[in-house]
Design a protein around this motif. Structure first.
Motif, PDB file in Angstrom:
ATOM      1  N   PHE A 188       0.370 -11.042  -9.493  1.00 27.99           N
ATOM      2  CA  PHE A 188       0.335 -10.627  -8.082  1.00 27.99           C
ATOM      3  C   PHE A 188       0.888  -9.208  -7.948  1.00 27.99           C
ATOM      4  O   PHE A 188       0.311  -8.363  -7.253  1.00 27.99           O
ATOM      5  CB  PHE A 188       1.175 -11.581  -7.224  1.00 27.99           C
ATOM      6  N   ALA A 189       2.031  -8.958  -8.595  1.00 25.16           N
ATOM      7  CA  ALA A 189       2.679  -7.648  -8.509  1.00 25.16           C
ATOM      8  C   ALA A 189       1.807  -6.557  -9.110  1.00 25.16           C
ATOM      9  O   ALA A 189       1.603  -5.485  -8.515  1.00 25.16           O
ATOM     10  CB  ALA A 189       4.034  -7.696  -9.216  1.00 25.16           C
ATOM     11  N   ALA A 190       1.260  -6.815 -10.295  1.00 25.54           N
ATOM     12  CA  ALA A 190       0.434  -5.817 -10.970  1.00 25.54           C
ATOM     13  C   ALA A 190      -0.846  -5.547 -10.186  1.00 25.54           C
ATOM     14  O   ALA A 190      -1.298  -4.390 -10.090  1.00 25.54           O
ATOM     15  CB  ALA A 190       0.091  -6.294 -12.384  1.00 25.54           C
ATOM     16  N   ALA A 191      -1.437  -6.601  -9.613  1.00 25.79           N
ATOM     17  CA  ALA A 191      -2.676  -6.443  -8.842  1.00 25.79           C
ATOM     18  C   ALA A 191      -2.473  -5.477  -7.684  1.00 25.79           C
ATOM     19  O   ALA A 191      -3.364  -4.678  -7.355  1.00 25.79           O
ATOM     20  CB  ALA A 191      -3.150  -7.798  -8.327  1.00 25.79           C
ATOM     21  N   CYS A 192      -1.310  -5.556  -7.047  1.00 30.18           N
ATOM     22  CA  CYS A 192      -1.013  -4.655  -5.927  1.00 30.18           C
ATOM     23  C   CYS A 192      -0.641  -3.260  -6.418  1.00 30.18           C
ATOM     24  O   CYS A 192      -1.072  -2.247  -5.858  1.00 30.18           O
ATOM     25  CB  CYS A 192       0.127  -5.231  -5.090  1.00 30.18           C
ATOM     26  N   ARG A 193       0.156  -3.204  -7.457  1.00 27.70           N
ATOM     27  CA  ARG A 193       0.695  -1.919  -7.926  1.00 27.70           C
ATOM     28  C   ARG A 193      -0.397  -0.963  -8.399  1.00 27.70           C
ATOM     29  O   ARG A 193      -0.326   0.246  -8.160  1.00 27.70           O
ATOM     30  CB  ARG A 193       1.706  -2.158  -9.042  1.00 27.70           C
ATOM     31  N   ILE A 194      -1.405  -1.489  -9.085  1.00 23.43           N
ATOM     32  CA  ILE A 194      -2.425  -0.595  -9.643  1.00 23.43           C
ATOM     33  C   ILE A 194      -3.193   0.147  -8.554  1.00 23.43           C
ATOM     34  O   ILE A 194      -3.718   1.236  -8.800  1.00 23.43           O
ATOM     35  CB  ILE A 194      -3.412  -1.348 -10.573  1.00 23.43           C
ATOM     36  N   ALA A 195      -3.232  -0.414  -7.338  1.00 21.86           N
ATOM     37  CA  ALA A 195      -3.892   0.284  -6.238  1.00 21.86           C
ATOM     38  C   ALA A 195      -3.174   1.592  -5.934  1.00 21.86           C
ATOM     39  O   ALA A 195      -3.813   2.616  -5.642  1.00 21.86           O
ATOM     40  CB  ALA A 195      -3.942  -0.601  -4.994  1.00 21.86           C
ATOM     41  N   ALA A 196      -1.848   1.584  -6.001  1.00 24.35           N
ATOM     42  CA  ALA A 196      -1.083   2.806  -5.751  1.00 24.35           C
ATOM     43  C   ALA A 196      -1.300   3.831  -6.862  1.00 24.35           C
ATOM     44  O   ALA A 196      -1.245   5.040  -6.618  1.00 24.35           O
ATOM     45  CB  ALA A 196       0.403   2.477  -5.615  1.00 24.35           C
ATOM     46  N   VAL A 197      -1.553   3.355  -8.077  1.00 21.58           N
ATOM     47  CA  VAL A 197      -1.810   4.279  -9.191  1.00 21.58           C
ATOM     48  C   VAL A 197      -3.149   4.976  -8.993  1.00 21.58           C
ATOM     49  O   VAL A 197      -3.239   6.208  -9.089  1.00 21.58           O
ATOM     50  CB  VAL A 197      -1.771   3.536 -10.548  1.00 21.58           C
ATOM     51  N   VAL A 198      -4.197   4.207  -8.703  1.00 21.40           N
ATOM     52  CA  VAL A 198      -5.516   4.841  -8.551  1.00 21.40           C
ATOM     53  C   VAL A 198      -5.561   5.720  -7.304  1.00 21.40           C
ATOM     54  O   VAL A 198      -6.313   6.697  -7.249  1.00 21.40           O
ATOM     55  CB  VAL A 198      -6.667   3.802  -8.539  1.00 21.40           C
ATOM     56  N   ALA A 199      -4.742   5.390  -6.305  1.00 22.95           N
ATOM     57  CA  ALA A 199      -4.682   6.212  -5.089  1.00 22.95           C
ATOM     58  C   ALA A 199      -3.748   7.417  -5.253  1.00 22.95           C
ATOM     59  O   ALA A 199      -3.592   8.208  -4.317  1.00 22.95           O
ATOM     60  CB  ALA A 199      -4.222   5.366  -3.903  1.00 22.95           C
ATOM     61  N   GLU A 200      -3.131   7.529  -6.441  1.00 21.92           N
ATOM     62  CA  GLU A 200      -2.243   8.651  -6.782  1.00 21.92           C
ATOM     63  C   GLU A 200      -1.098   8.790  -5.773  1.00 21.92           C
ATOM     64  O   GLU A 200      -0.774   9.881  -5.299  1.00 21.92           O
ATOM     65  CB  GLU A 200      -3.038   9.956  -6.895  1.00 21.92           C
ATOM     66  N   ARG A 201      -0.481   7.647  -5.468  1.00 26.78           N
ATOM     67  CA  ARG A 201       0.659   7.632  -4.561  1.00 26.78           C
ATOM     68  C   ARG A 201       1.970   7.699  -5.338  1.00 26.78           C
ATOM     69  O   ARG A 201       1.984   7.671  -6.567  1.00 26.78           O
ATOM     70  CB  ARG A 201       0.605   6.375  -3.685  1.00 26.78           C
TER      71      ARG A 201
END
Length: 337
Positions: A188-201
């Motif tokens: 669950f945590a990784a699924a959410c976190r990777i969105a911030a990586v691809v969005a360069e946040r």
């Protein structure tokens, strides 16, 4: 839960519908990637994988990747394949779990290991893990690869930790939380976190989404474990009492055992060792869990972790995505009521 204020007094039950609507277009693209990547020249692989992938699951984990990307206003397409990778990791672990647990039902249907056997289920699970890593590598981000590969390792550690805790009446609440934090909440945590990586946040945004997913995952699993003592196969998608008969020390048993008198402790010791597994024994277990308020307190903890998940979203702007993610937490907890 205090976040009900976000629905502006709406009295309808919390639902995943807002999240489903939010990510519907993106989910179609994710499903296309899933169907494409589970194909093989070996017919058994798509047949067996398709049985589970098409088995009526809500795709909660890839939806979280897509919703998190919406929350951040990410305009690209990288998250589609990564959401598919997340679902492959989840599906592979389910295939392996059902073999380990000798499960008969998954989401109300016969499990793959019952239909095709244990060897085929394990090997197709391995195939799906491999496909997930192909998708990660194609994305090209070492950071994404690190997050998802670490989550895969943590999940495996959690499953081994749970395996070594089976039929251990002395299991502590702390170790139980470590187990579910690894085997459920890590993805669950990784699924959410990777969105911030691809969005360069920022790292802070990454950490906030990680906290949202992790706390949601813990709440989700706590409710699942409570439902084993309050529900039936139609509601749960597995046989009521499966955890009990398998000797799994979930929080309702941990609390009920800690609060029991000498007679009650003797019952739980016998049950966890596999000597009290009849329907009548399970009915007695349910009565004892209810009498000690172990289910109520398990659900109270679920609400606590749910609120922590909601609080983690505090740094992000309001809007449809944030509202849908908050309601997803409320839905996860409300399943038990």
């Amino acid at each position: 839960m205090s976040a009900t204020i976000h629905r502006l007094g709406d009295k309808r039950p919390p639902s995943l519908d807002p999240m489903l609507a939010l990510v519907a277009h993106d989910m179609n693209l994710v499903n296309k990637a899933i169907l494409d990547r589970m194909q093989s020249d070996i017919p058994l692989i798509p047949e067996l994988a398709g049985h589970l992938i098409a088995g009526g699951g809500k795709r909660m984990r890839p939806m979280l990747t897509l919703a998190s990307a919406k929350l951040l206003g990410y305009p690209g397409a990288r998250h589609h394949r990564l959401a598919a990778a997340v679902e492959f990791i989840h599906t592979a672990t389910l295939l392996h779990d059902d073999v380990v647990d000798s499960s008969d039902l998954r989401r109300g249907r016969r499990t793959a290991n019952i239909i095709w056997g244990n060897p085929a289920s394990v090997l197709v699970g391995d195939f799906l893990f491999s496909r997930s890593f192909e998708l990660m590598v194609e994305d090209g981000s070492l950071k994404v690869l690190k997050i998802l590969s670490n989550a895969s390792a943590v999940i495996a550690e959690g499953e081994v930790n749970q395996l070594t805790a089976v039929r251990r009446i002395d299991l502590s609440e702390e170790r139980y939380l470590d187990i579910i934090g690894a085997k459920t909440a890590a993805l669950f945590a990784a699924a959410c976190r990777i969105a911030a990586v691809v969005a360069e946040r920022t790292e802070a945004d990454e950490a906030a989404l990680d906290a949202y997913g992790r706390n949601l995952g813990i709440a989700f699993q706590l409710v699942d474990d409570a439902l084993d003592y309050t529900s039936d196969a139609g509601t749960m998608g597995k046989d009521a009492g499966d955890d009990f008969r398998e000797g799994k020390m979930t929080l309702p048993i941990i609390l009920a055992y800690a609060r029991a008198d000498a007679e009650g402790r003797s019952f739980w010791q016998e049950a966890v060792l596999g000597r009290r597994i009849s329907d009548a024994d399970f009915a007695e277990a349910v009565a004892r869990v209810q009498a000690t308020r172990a289910v109520d307190d398990t659900l109270a903890r679920a609400r606590h972790y749910g609120q922590r998940a909601i609080d983690a979203l505090g740094r992000f702007d309001g809007g449809a995505a944030k509202d849908a993610m908050i309601e997803a937490v409320e839905f996860a907890v409300a399943r038990a009521y």
